[in-house]
Design a protein around this motif. Structure first.
Motif, PDB file in Angstrom:
ATOM      1  N   ARG A  49      10.727   4.911  -1.402  1.00  0.00           N
ATOM      2  CA  ARG A  49      10.114   5.585  -2.778  1.00  0.00           C
ATOM      3  C   ARG A  49      10.105   7.262  -2.733  1.00  0.00           C
ATOM      4  N   HIS A  55       1.705   6.789  -5.817  1.00  0.00           N
ATOM      5  CA  HIS A  55       1.308   6.230  -4.663  1.00  0.00           C
ATOM      6  C   HIS A  55       2.364   5.656  -3.795  1.00  0.00           C
ATOM      7  N   CYS A  56       2.022   5.627  -2.480  1.00  0.00           N
ATOM      8  CA  CYS A  56       3.174   5.169  -1.409  1.00  0.00           C
ATOM      9  C   CYS A  56       4.379   5.811  -1.459  1.00  0.00           C
ATOM     10  N   LYS A  59       7.388   5.785   1.187  1.00  0.00           N
ATOM     11  CA  LYS A  59       7.322   4.309   1.786  1.00  0.00           C
ATOM     12  C   LYS A  59       8.725   3.558   1.572  1.00  0.00           C
ATOM     13  N   ALA A  61      10.396   0.006   0.314  1.00  0.00           N
ATOM     14  CA  ALA A  61       9.909  -1.092  -0.324  1.00  0.00           C
ATOM     15  C   ALA A  61      11.125  -2.148  -0.485  1.00  0.00           C
ATOM     16  N   VAL A 104      -3.706   0.783  -2.309  1.00  0.00           N
ATOM     17  CA  VAL A 104      -2.394   1.737  -2.330  1.00  0.00           C
ATOM     18  C   VAL A 104      -2.830   3.250  -1.932  1.00  0.00           C
ATOM     19  N   ASP A 155       3.441   1.421   9.212  1.00  0.00           N
ATOM     20  CA  ASP A 155       3.079   2.458   8.382  1.00  0.00           C
ATOM     21  C   ASP A 155       4.264   3.016   7.358  1.00  0.00           C
ATOM     22  N   CYS A 158       5.575   0.056   2.291  1.00  0.00           N
ATOM     23  CA  CYS A 158       4.452  -0.266   0.958  1.00  0.00           C
ATOM     24  C   CYS A 158       3.741  -1.453   1.330  1.00  0.00           C
ATOM     25  N   PRO A 159       2.277  -1.464   1.056  1.00  0.00           N
ATOM     26  CA  PRO A 159       1.805  -2.591   1.315  1.00  0.00           C
ATOM     27  C   PRO A 159       2.117  -3.757   0.776  1.00  0.00           C
TER      28      PRO A 159
END
Length: 175
Positions: A49, A55-56, A59, A61, A104, A155, A158-159
């Motif tokens: 991203r 957000h994120c 990270k 994805a 997030v 980490d 992304c969640p």
């Protein structure tokens, strides 16, 4: 940051109603989403991203994640977003519907009913044109390496991507 994007939220009775995207994330309102996984043989195209994302940022994805606009079919949203984010067009098939909730950061929550899509492409011939406002990089990873990535560098993900890796078979992503 893009504002005033209206997406479909899900009421307690299962009906849909329009909600502003950021409001859905601030209020933990369940809403519709799409996630796309593009494969080349045993490899998955993943994206990092953009650093400017709300957000994120930075990270990793899966290939593409987003929301349908209010009144837009999830199939159309999936095709639209891989074009907008990655500049690609790949035939997609819906594999499953999956619900998850993830914090997030920044007081925002993803509480989503995700329509999961897969596509297949030849990575050697696929021309990717990144939208720098959305994506900073892409790479192809072996599906067999995803669990290790989750274990060794959680980490960096992304969640929702971590959740997807943990529920790979349930999402019917078996490669």
């Amino acid at each position: 940051m893009t504002s005033e994007i209206i997406i479909p939220a899900i009421a307690e009775d299962g009906s849909l109603f329009p909600i502003e995207k950021m409001e859905a994330h601030r209020t933990d309102q369940q809403h519709l989403a799409i996630s796309v996984f593009v494969f080349s043989g045993s490899r998955l195209l993943i994206q990092q991203r953009a650093a400017s994302k709300y957000h994120c940022p930075g990270k990793w994805a899966n290939t593409c994640c987003s929301h349908p606009h209010w009144g837009e079919a999830v199939e159309d949203a999936a095709s639209r977003r891989i074009g907008e984010e990655l500049g690609i067009s790949v035939p997609l098939s819906k594999t499953s519907i999956f619900e998850y909730r993830a914090d997030v950061g920044g007081g925002l929550v993803e509480n989503e009913r995700v329509h999961v899509f897969t596509g297949h492409a030849d990575e050697t011939g696929l021309v990717i044109s990144l939208n720098a406002e959305e994506v900073s990089a892409t790479r192809w990873v072996e599906v067999s390496e995803l669990a290790g990535l989750l274990e060794q560098q959680p980490d960096s993900l992304c969640p929702w991507f971590a959740i997807y890796i943990s529920h790979w078979n349930e999402l019917k992503l078996g490669q």
